[in-house]
Design an enzyme around this catalytic site. Structure first.
Site, PDB file in Angstrom:
ATOM      1  CG  ASP A  34      95.655   8.158 -54.241  1.00 43.54           C
ATOM      2  OD1 ASP A  34      94.568   7.935 -53.684  1.00 43.54           O
ATOM      3  OD2 ASP A  34      96.141   9.297 -54.343  1.00 43.54           O
TER       4      ASP A  34
ATOM      5  CE  LYS B 260      97.397  12.704 -31.909  1.00 44.92           C
ATOM      6  NZ  LYS B 260      98.885  12.758 -31.841  1.00 44.92           N
TER       7      LYS B 260
ATOM      8  CD  GLU C  54      81.290  -4.531 -37.546  1.00 45.08           C
ATOM      9  OE1 GLU C  54      80.143  -4.060 -37.498  1.00 45.08           O
ATOM     10  OE2 GLU C  54      81.827  -4.921 -38.607  1.00 45.08           O
TER      11      GLU C  54
ATOM     12  CB  THR D 193      85.731  -7.533 -39.405  1.00 45.44           C
ATOM     13  OG1 THR D 193      85.525  -6.468 -38.454  1.00 45.44           O
ATOM     14  CG2 THR D 193      85.382  -7.025 -40.803  1.00 45.44           C
TER      15      THR D 193
ATOM     16  CG  ASP E 158      93.851   6.800 -40.620  1.00 49.88           C
ATOM     17  OD1 ASP E 158      93.417   7.384 -39.603  1.00 49.88           O
ATOM     18  OD2 ASP E 158      95.052   6.523 -40.775  1.00 49.88           O
TER      19      ASP E 158
END
Length: 238
Positions: free
Chosen positions: A120, A147, A219, A216, A143
């Site tokens: 982490d 929502k 992309e 990338t 990420d």
């Protein structure tokens, strides 16, 4: 290669649940990824410990440090390290298949200025990254948690901006990129409100994709489909 989970506790000894910006999806390692971890981890991997890193010990020199959070499968990170041998790169990724793929690519490319961690990133910053030691922090395509009820999981928030600022050198850069326009607006809103930063864009908004950030395949496909990508750079100025 070890994995350590550090918990905070209340005065009553109860574990405080942390809101993480990622969901751990282990996935299955390919033989190539597993072999790369076994072969390359001793020289390129860094285990999590609650002790500040000494960059000179890690890399054998005092070159500028570029740190990337969430490098995915590592292709872009390896390309950047190969293209900039005068810099040192540390990538942090929680998913072992990505770590294995990155190590395999690094071995094939022959890069020696790259190290990786599987942990982490917030805990790594808190326990292992020395103050005023990172020249550039990269956060590419995190990420978006699109929502509304999940926005609290977004890694870019006031607490994160406050945590990383002392780790950057004076004038150090925090470079973000996202393909979610709403998240890009959120990033700018958070960073504009964070003390000790300035947006380097002349219009106080976004910048064109810098040459140092590789394009990338994902992309490039997005560009063909008309999807946008937003690059944002903030500089530590206090």
């Amino acid at each position: 290669m070890t994995e350590v989970t550090k918990n905070d506790f209340t005065e009553e000894g109860k574990i405080v649940r942390k809101i993480r910006s990622f969901v751990r999806r282990e996935g299955r390692l390919t033989k190539g990824q597993e072999g790369a971890i076994q072969e390359c981890w001793p020289s390129m991997g860094i285990d999590f410990v609650e002790q500040m890193l000494d960059w000179n010990e890690v890399f054998g020199n005092n070159n500028p440090v570029v740190l990337e959070i969430g490098f995915g499968m590592g292709a872009s990170l390896v390309e950047m390290a190969k293209n900039a041998p005068e810099k040192n790169f540390l990538g942090i990724e929680v998913h072992r298949p990505g770590v294995g793929a990155c190590l395999a690519a690094a071995k094939e490319a022959g890069v020696t200025n790259l190290r990786v961690m599987c942990h982490d990133a917030v805990e790594v910053f808190e326990s292992m990254i020395p103050d005023s030691s990172v020249n550039t922090l990269q956060l590419f395509f995190p990420d978006p948690w699109h929502k509304a009820r999940h926005h609290k999981r977004r890694i870019v928030k006031a607490e994160f901006a406050e945590m990383i600022r002392p780790k950057l050198i004076q004038g150090g850069i925090f470079h973000m990129a996202t393909d979610w326009e709403n998240y890009s607006e959120h990033m700018i809103e958070v960073m504009n409100a964070a003390p000790g930063y300035e947006n380097i864009a002349t219009d106080g908004d976004f910048i064109p994709r810098p040459d140092e950030r590789p394009l990338t395949k994902f992309e490039a496909r997005g560009h063909r489909l008309g999807h946008g990508v937003w690059d944002i750079k903030f500089r530590r100025n206090a």
